[in-house]
Each structure stands twice: as C-alpha cells, then as structure tokens.
Design an enzyme around this catalytic site. Structure first.
Site, mmCIF file in Angstrom:
data_model
loop_
_atom_site.group_PDB
_atom_site.id
_atom_site.type_symbol
_atom_site.label_atom_id
_atom_site.label_comp_id
_atom_site.label_asym_id
_atom_site.label_seq_id
_atom_site.Cartn_x
_atom_site.Cartn_y
_atom_site.Cartn_z
ATOM 1 N N LYS A 1 27.163 26.618 -25.241
ATOM 2 C CA LYS A 1 27.365 25.522 -26.180
ATOM 3 C C LYS A 1 28.297 24.546 -25.492
ATOM 4 O O LYS A 1 29.489 24.799 -25.338
ATOM 5 C CB LYS A 1 27.972 26.028 -27.494
ATOM 6 C CG LYS A 1 28.254 24.897 -28.489
ATOM 7 C CD LYS A 1 28.971 25.394 -29.741
ATOM 8 C CE LYS A 1 29.276 24.232 -30.681
ATOM 9 N NZ LYS A 1 30.037 24.675 -31.883
ATOM 10 N N TYR B 1 31.050 29.147 -25.093
ATOM 11 C CA TYR B 1 31.408 27.946 -25.858
ATOM 12 C C TYR B 1 32.479 27.179 -25.108
ATOM 13 O O TYR B 1 33.623 27.619 -25.013
ATOM 14 C CB TYR B 1 31.885 28.378 -27.243
ATOM 15 C CG TYR B 1 32.250 27.281 -28.215
ATOM 16 C CD1 TYR B 1 31.950 25.940 -27.984
ATOM 17 C CD2 TYR B 1 32.894 27.600 -29.408
ATOM 18 C CE1 TYR B 1 32.292 24.961 -28.894
ATOM 19 C CE2 TYR B 1 33.235 26.630 -30.332
ATOM 20 C CZ TYR B 1 32.930 25.311 -30.064
ATOM 21 O OH TYR B 1 33.281 24.334 -30.978
#
Length: 294
Positions: free
Chosen positions: A162, A133
């Site tokens: 992400k 992320y």
C-alpha cells in the site's frame, strides 16, 4: 492478485466504546456497494488507540458479514514493536483474516535493514498474504523501493504494497523493480488513477467509506480498459477526496459520515473533531458531490 477497492474502515465510537451495531451497518453498506475488500484496524480505523480485544471484535464482525461473499478481509496488524506485530498477525490468522496489512514501525525510525528484518519477521509468522504499508507521513520512515524489492524477492507471503508516500515516482519505481512479483495498491485516494495508469491494481481507500460504489467503479473501469469512464469518476471524486484530508485522517471522514447519518462518532484522543471552518468545508464537499442537500 489483490485488486479493486479495499475500504479502510473507520472505527465508530459511542460513549468512548466501539459502536458494534454501527460498525456492522457500515460493513453491510460497503458490501452492498461492491467493494472487493475490507480493511479493519488500519490508520483510518485508529489502530494505535485500539486494544487487542477491540481489534479482535472488529475483525470478527467483518468476517461474519463478509462470509461467503468473496470479499477479502484484511487485518491491520502493524505496530512499532516487532514482537507485538507478530502476535497480532498470528491472532488475525487464527481468527480467519484473509490478509494482513503491516505498517512501517512508527516513532522508532528503523534503518532499511531494521525495516527489512521487521517485515520479514511478520511475514514469516503466518502463511497469510502480507501488504506492506508505506506511509512516511505517519511513520517517520520511508520504505525505499529497494527494501520493498528485497522483501518481495525474499518473503513469499509479501505480495503487495500500500503505497502512501504521495510520490508517483516511488510507486512507479516499485512497479519497475518488482514487476509481477508484487501488487501495488494506492494508499492515497487522489493518486489512485495515476497509480493505476502506472500499473497498480487498486486502492485501499478512505473516501470509499462514503462512496464505495463510485470508488470501486473507477478502479473497475480502468482495469477493464474504460479509461474515459475512470477519468470522469476520478475528476468527480477529486474535490471530495481533498476535503477528506483537510485535517488528519480519519477526522474529516468521520465528520462526513456523521453528517450523512452513518455510524462514526468522534475520533479518540489525541485526535479530535474538526474545526468549525473545516467542518463547513467538509459539508460543502458533500453538498457539491450530491450526498447532502444544500
């Protein structure tokens, strides 16, 4: 391959505690509306203010509700402490999570080598797929495409990123470097369609807390080659998306959910409810979208 719309679930509170019944209703709403995944205890879920016990309970509920539905349940396990992140990864694996979301360590400001070593340690702790992320606006460090490529080559469990840097260039460079070895998921709702056009496969979404069916359909349309339909939904969603980031996430989306009668509650300090001006803007966006009457 991870794809589609994974909703970054809010954590609803009531009197300072998790609203367990409300969280269960929210999960059921998502499942009825066709999302491909559920993320528990991410940024939108206010993970830094959740205890390990609270995270475990949220994950337990999501897994109970999603059982047998073919929906991926992702546990947010990232912290700014590698040992703690590894412990949370192992706990999520034991509980039955389908994948892990591991955010860049915040506040510490590790070097690229430190980032690599941190993510490698978490990736090697379990056999679960890891989603890296990247959100420099919250973590104060950017995970460079070079570091992400290195992780994808070195760690078999690192399967996705992400990407929430806000940079389409960065997302494109990751896709160029990693190819089929790594799935890129949009971490910015406003950039989902452009990232899909560059080769991404989906989104970990905030706005889908409100409109899971439309967010899911936009991704599905694009991946099926129905570009015009995806573009139409993107343009419809865009003003609502912008309103959801008028203040720090998840302040606006929790306010919007409360306006719609959904379980949300106020965020935990140091986050606080939106200003009166921003609350009015959020309400206008809901009315304009057709979710509320004017």
């Amino acid at each position: 391959m991870m794809k589609g719309c994974i909703t970054a679930l809010v954590t609803p509170f009531r009197n300072g505690r998790i609203d367990v019944a409300g969280f269960r209703r929210n999960v059921r709403f998502q499942l009825r509306n066709g999302v491909s995944g559920l993320l528990v205890a991410g940024s939108t879920g206010e993970s830094p203010t959740l205890s390990s016990v609270e995270k475990a309970r949220l994950l337990e509920i999501a897994l109970e509700e999603a059982a047998g539905r073919g929906v991926l349940v992702v546990a947010g396990v990232g912290t700014n402490d590698t040992v703690k992140s590894v412990e949370q990864a192992k706990a999520a694996r034991k509980a039955g999570a389908g994948a892990l979301l591991v955010v860049a360590p915040y506040y510490n400001k590790p070097t690229p080598e430190g980032l690599f070593l941190h993510f490698r340690a978490v990736a090697e702790a379990t056999d679960l797929p890891n989603i890296i992320y990247n959100i420099p606006g919250r973590s104060a460090v950017n995970i460079t495409p070079g570091t992400i490529e290195r992780l994808a080559r070195t760690c078999r469990t690192v399967v996705a990123v992400k990407e929430a840097s806000g940079s389409l260039d960065q997302a494109t460079e990751i896709l160029s470097r990693c190819g089929s070895r790594l799935t890129v998921l949009s971490g910015d709702d406003s950039l989902t369609l452009p990232i899909l056009a560059a080769g991404g496969k989906g989104v970990i979404s905030v706005v889908s807390n409100l409109v899971p069916a439309h967010t899911s359909m936009m991704v599905e349309h694009f991946l099926a080659g129905r570009v015009a339909e995806a573009q139409k939904l993107h343009l419809k969603l865009f003003p609502l998306v912008k309103a959801m980031f008028i203040e720090s996430n998840p302040i606006p989306v929790k306010a919007a959910m409360a306006m719609l009668g959904m379980a949300a509650g106020d965020p935990r300090l140091p986050l606080c409810p939106p200003t009166a001006e921003h609350r009015s803007a959020i309400r206008r966006a809901l009315v304009d979208y057709g979710l509320l009457k004017g």
